[in-house]
Motif scaffolding. Structure first.
Motif, PDB file in Angstrom:
ATOM      1  N   SER A 125       0.823  -1.211   0.000  1.00  0.00           N
ATOM      2  CA  SER A 125       0.000   0.000   0.000  1.00  0.00           C
ATOM      3  C   SER A 125       0.858   1.262   0.000  1.00  0.00           C
ATOM      4  CB  SER A 125      -0.928   0.005   1.221  1.00  0.00           C
ATOM      5  OG  SER A 125      -0.183   0.133   2.424  1.00  0.00           O
ATOM      6  N   PHE A 126       2.149   1.126   0.290  1.00  0.00           N
ATOM      7  CA  PHE A 126       3.094   2.241   0.247  1.00  0.00           C
ATOM      8  C   PHE A 126       3.997   2.173  -0.982  1.00  0.00           C
ATOM      9  CE2 PHE A 126       2.054   1.684   4.734  1.00  0.00           C
ATOM     10  CZ  PHE A 126       1.752   2.985   5.109  1.00  0.00           C
ATOM     11  N   ASN A 127       3.610   1.382  -1.952  1.00  0.00           N
ATOM     12  CA  ASN A 127       4.401   1.240  -3.166  1.00  0.00           C
ATOM     13  C   ASN A 127       3.916   2.217  -4.240  1.00  0.00           C
ATOM     14  OD1 ASN A 127       6.231   0.163  -5.025  1.00  0.00           O
ATOM     15  ND2 ASN A 127       4.749  -1.337  -5.759  1.00  0.00           N
ATOM     16  N   LYS A 128       4.792   2.582  -5.129  1.00  0.00           N
ATOM     17  CA  LYS A 128       4.436   3.406  -6.282  1.00  0.00           C
ATOM     18  C   LYS A 128       4.909   2.698  -7.538  1.00  0.00           C
ATOM     19  CE  LYS A 128       4.381   8.128  -8.022  1.00  0.00           C
ATOM     20  NZ  LYS A 128       4.815   9.522  -7.795  1.00  0.00           N
ATOM     21  N   PRO A 129       4.046   1.867  -8.122  1.00  0.00           N
ATOM     22  CA  PRO A 129       4.469   1.071  -9.288  1.00  0.00           C
ATOM     23  C   PRO A 129       4.636   1.938 -10.527  1.00  0.00           C
ATOM     24  CG  PRO A 129       2.140   0.762  -8.858  1.00  0.00           C
ATOM     25  CD  PRO A 129       2.660   1.602  -7.740  1.00  0.00           C
ATOM     26  N   ASN A 130       5.435   1.453 -11.438  1.00  0.00           N
ATOM     27  CA  ASN A 130       5.655   2.180 -12.694  1.00  0.00           C
ATOM     28  C   ASN A 130       4.510   1.972 -13.679  1.00  0.00           C
ATOM     29  OD1 ASN A 130       8.151   3.149 -11.813  1.00  0.00           O
ATOM     30  ND2 ASN A 130       9.219   1.300 -12.507  1.00  0.00           N
ATOM     31  N   GLY A 131       3.890   0.796 -13.632  1.00  0.00           N
ATOM     32  CA  GLY A 131       2.805   0.497 -14.545  1.00  0.00           C
ATOM     33  C   GLY A 131       1.479   0.363 -13.827  1.00  0.00           C
ATOM     34  N   ARG A 132       0.596  -0.428 -14.420  1.00  0.00           N
ATOM     35  CA  ARG A 132      -0.744  -0.610 -13.859  1.00  0.00           C
ATOM     36  C   ARG A 132      -0.784  -1.641 -12.741  1.00  0.00           C
ATOM     37  NH1 ARG A 132      -4.360  -2.276 -18.759  1.00  0.00           N
ATOM     38  NH2 ARG A 132      -2.561  -3.667 -19.012  1.00  0.00           N
ATOM     39  N   PHE A 133       0.162  -2.570 -12.740  1.00  0.00           N
ATOM     40  CA  PHE A 133       0.121  -3.688 -11.799  1.00  0.00           C
ATOM     41  C   PHE A 133       1.002  -3.409 -10.589  1.00  0.00           C
ATOM     42  CE2 PHE A 133      -0.858  -5.413 -15.975  1.00  0.00           C
ATOM     43  CZ  PHE A 133      -2.021  -6.128 -15.716  1.00  0.00           C
ATOM     44  N   ASN A 134       0.422  -3.640  -9.426  1.00  0.00           N
ATOM     45  CA  ASN A 134       1.119  -3.403  -8.162  1.00  0.00           C
ATOM     46  C   ASN A 134       1.606  -4.729  -7.589  1.00  0.00           C
ATOM     47  OD1 ASN A 134       2.089  -2.045  -5.888  1.00  0.00           O
ATOM     48  ND2 ASN A 134       0.131  -2.226  -4.810  1.00  0.00           N
ATOM     49  N   TYR A 135       2.452  -5.427  -8.352  1.00  0.00           N
ATOM     50  CA  TYR A 135       2.922  -6.744  -7.952  1.00  0.00           C
ATOM     51  C   TYR A 135       4.410  -6.768  -7.624  1.00  0.00           C
ATOM     52  CZ  TYR A 135      -1.536  -8.207  -9.955  1.00  0.00           C
ATOM     53  OH  TYR A 135      -2.871  -8.335 -10.247  1.00  0.00           O
ATOM     54  N   THR A 137      -4.188  -3.730 -10.841  1.00  0.00           N
ATOM     55  CA  THR A 137      -4.655  -3.451  -9.490  1.00  0.00           C
ATOM     56  C   THR A 137      -4.090  -2.134  -8.983  1.00  0.00           C
ATOM     57  OG1 THR A 137      -4.652  -5.824  -9.080  1.00  0.00           O
ATOM     58  CG2 THR A 137      -4.868  -4.382  -7.162  1.00  0.00           C
ATOM     59  N   PRO A 138      -4.918  -1.120  -8.700  1.00  0.00           N
ATOM     60  CA  PRO A 138      -4.392   0.140  -8.168  1.00  0.00           C
ATOM     61  C   PRO A 138      -3.949  -0.015  -6.717  1.00  0.00           C
ATOM     62  CG  PRO A 138      -6.782   0.209  -8.284  1.00  0.00           C
ATOM     63  CD  PRO A 138      -6.362  -1.068  -8.943  1.00  0.00           C
ATOM     64  N   VAL A 139      -3.017   0.834  -6.317  1.00  0.00           N
ATOM     65  CA  VAL A 139      -2.482   0.778  -4.957  1.00  0.00           C
ATOM     66  C   VAL A 139      -3.570   1.108  -3.936  1.00  0.00           C
ATOM     67  CG1 VAL A 139      -0.637   1.615  -3.452  1.00  0.00           C
ATOM     68  CG2 VAL A 139      -0.266   1.470  -5.910  1.00  0.00           C
ATOM     69  N   GLN A 140      -4.550   1.892  -4.333  1.00  0.00           N
ATOM     70  CA  GLN A 140      -5.610   2.282  -3.397  1.00  0.00           C
ATOM     71  C   GLN A 140      -6.379   1.082  -2.858  1.00  0.00           C
ATOM     72  OE1 GLN A 140      -4.808   3.852  -6.090  1.00  0.00           O
ATOM     73  NE2 GLN A 140      -4.600   6.035  -5.608  1.00  0.00           N
ATOM     74  N   ILE A 141      -6.432  -0.001  -3.614  1.00  0.00           N
ATOM     75  CA  ILE A 141      -7.089  -1.206  -3.106  1.00  0.00           C
ATOM     76  C   ILE A 141      -6.337  -1.750  -1.901  1.00  0.00           C
ATOM     77  CG2 ILE A 141      -7.604  -3.618  -3.677  1.00  0.00           C
ATOM     78  CD1 ILE A 141      -8.322  -2.744  -6.457  1.00  0.00           C
ATOM     79  N   ASN A 142      -5.014  -1.728  -1.955  1.00  0.00           N
ATOM     80  CA  ASN A 142      -4.219  -2.150  -0.804  1.00  0.00           C
ATOM     81  C   ASN A 142      -4.443  -1.221   0.384  1.00  0.00           C
ATOM     82  OD1 ASN A 142      -2.877  -3.114  -3.349  1.00  0.00           O
ATOM     83  ND2 ASN A 142      -1.594  -4.179  -1.882  1.00  0.00           N
ATOM     84  N   VAL A 143      -4.635   0.061   0.103  1.00  0.00           N
ATOM     85  CA  VAL A 143      -4.894   1.021   1.180  1.00  0.00           C
ATOM     86  C   VAL A 143      -6.205   0.698   1.888  1.00  0.00           C
ATOM     87  CG1 VAL A 143      -5.363   3.444   1.689  1.00  0.00           C
ATOM     88  CG2 VAL A 143      -3.553   2.847   0.080  1.00  0.00           C
ATOM     89  N   ILE A 144      -7.249   0.446   1.112  1.00  0.00           N
ATOM     90  CA  ILE A 144      -8.551   0.108   1.700  1.00  0.00           C
ATOM     91  C   ILE A 144      -8.456  -1.196   2.490  1.00  0.00           C
ATOM     92  CG2 ILE A 144     -10.958  -0.406   1.223  1.00  0.00           C
ATOM     93  CD1 ILE A 144     -10.142   2.489   0.718  1.00  0.00           C
ATOM     94  N   GLY A 145      -7.770  -2.192   1.932  1.00  0.00           N
ATOM     95  CA  GLY A 145      -7.610  -3.460   2.643  1.00  0.00           C
ATOM     96  C   GLY A 145      -6.855  -3.303   3.944  1.00  0.00           C
ATOM     97  N   THR A 146      -5.794  -2.507   3.934  1.00  0.00           N
ATOM     98  CA  THR A 146      -5.026  -2.268   5.153  1.00  0.00           C
ATOM     99  C   THR A 146      -5.857  -1.539   6.198  1.00  0.00           C
ATOM    100  OG1 THR A 146      -2.992  -2.160   3.848  1.00  0.00           O
ATOM    101  CG2 THR A 146      -2.919  -1.239   6.068  1.00  0.00           C
ATOM    102  N   ALA A 147      -6.634  -0.547   5.756  1.00  0.00           N
ATOM    103  CA  ALA A 147      -7.465   0.208   6.687  1.00  0.00           C
ATOM    104  C   ALA A 147      -8.534  -0.685   7.318  1.00  0.00           C
ATOM    105  CB  ALA A 147      -8.115   1.381   5.964  1.00  0.00           C
ATOM    106  N   MET A 148      -9.156  -1.539   6.526  1.00  0.00           N
ATOM    107  CA  MET A 148     -10.173  -2.442   7.068  1.00  0.00           C
ATOM    108  C   MET A 148      -9.566  -3.433   8.055  1.00  0.00           C
ATOM    109  SD  MET A 148     -13.005  -1.417   5.820  1.00  0.00           S
ATOM    110  CE  MET A 148     -14.026  -2.764   6.381  1.00  0.00           C
TER     111      MET A 148
END
Length: 267
Positions: free
Chosen positions: A34-44, A232-243
């Motif tokens: 959730s603290f990553n900044k990927p170069n492309g569309r995939f946050n893997y 997968t956008p990074v914001q999904i990881n943010v929401i998951g971490t917050a929950m």
């Protein structure tokens, strides 16, 4: 020899810690990325540290809208399933009536059958009734699915209650309403709370039943499924971490309240 004895005595603790670490590993990975900044569309793959996703969680189109919808459905499904499940649990645990065993079996069927079977059955029911798929069909489906879990949690708590406590209240001239609100309900409250929390988690996280009964409505799990195909956008990881953080805080708060109540009883 002493080391071997110490390890053998604490083997269960080690096994428990390893199991807990294995279960929490996905949550740790989600939090880190959730603290990553990927170069492309995939946050893997890890690229570089960034807090942009945390400061702008709604930059992704329809993400916060689907999240808000899932939260509203989860809240209403929790309320409906908790109220109905509590009433059913008290009826099954306290009263004898014709068809009681059959009713108990039917209540627990959603827990035993695969979700896809229940999802397809509900979708068929709504189609035959001519109901438009959307918010209300999802809500009804979630209440039906969560009901069994509430009944199980509350019924176990009610059956473990000591009936002499209620009898003592009646001997002290308490009315049936006073006995329920001051004796029965506080004792059953942990089971009701457990069923409510479980219902909220199941409703918010559900995908299979929602996918069959949503129509064009998009909840957060459906948004995640669709986003995973495009990137997968990074914001999904943010929401998951917050929950996950909110869930942990709720558990810790419950433990703290329970310990304080025990200390008050002892004193």
């Amino acid at each position: 020899m002493r080391l071997f004895t110490w390890v053998r005595r604490h083997l269960v603790v080690f096994a428990g810690l390893l199991t807990l670490g294995y279960l929490l590993l996905p949550n740790v990975i989600v939090t880190v990325f959730s603290f990553n900044k990927p170069n492309g569309r995939f946050n893997y793959q890890w690229q570089r540290f960034s807090t942009d996703a945390w400061t702008h969680p709604c930059d992704v189109a329809d993400l916060c809208g689907s999240l808000s919808l899932s939260l509203r459905i989860a809240v209403w499904a929790t309320l409906g399933a908790t109220v109905l499940g509590t009433l059913i649990a008290f009826a099954l645990a306290r009263y004898r009536f014709s068809g009681r065993s059959s009713a108990g079996t039917l209540i627990f069927l959603p827990m035993a059958m695969p979700e896809v079977v229940m999802a397809a059955s509900l979708a068929t029911l709504f189609l035959n009734m001519g109901v438009s798929f959307g918010f209300w069909t999802i809500l009804i489906a979630h209440i039906t699915f969560c009901l069994s879990f509430v009944v199980t949690a509350v019924k176990a708590r009610v059956m473990s209650m000591d009936p002499r406590l209620e009898q003592a209240a009646q001997d002290l001239y308490a009315t049936p309403a006073q006995t329920f609100w001051r004796i029965t309900l506080p004792i059953a409250a942990p089971g009701i709370a457990a069923g409510a929390l479980l219902s909220f988690a199941l409703s918010f996280d559900d995908f299979v039943i929602t996918n069959f009964n949503a129509g064009s409505t998009v909840t957060f799990p459906m948004f995640v499924w669709g986003a995973a195909q495009r990137g997968t956008p990074v914001q999904i990881n943010v929401i998951g971490t917050a929950m996950f953080a909110v869930a942990v805080l709720c558990v810790l708060a419950g433990q703290l309240v329970g310990r304080r109540q025990k200390n008050r009883r002892r004193s």
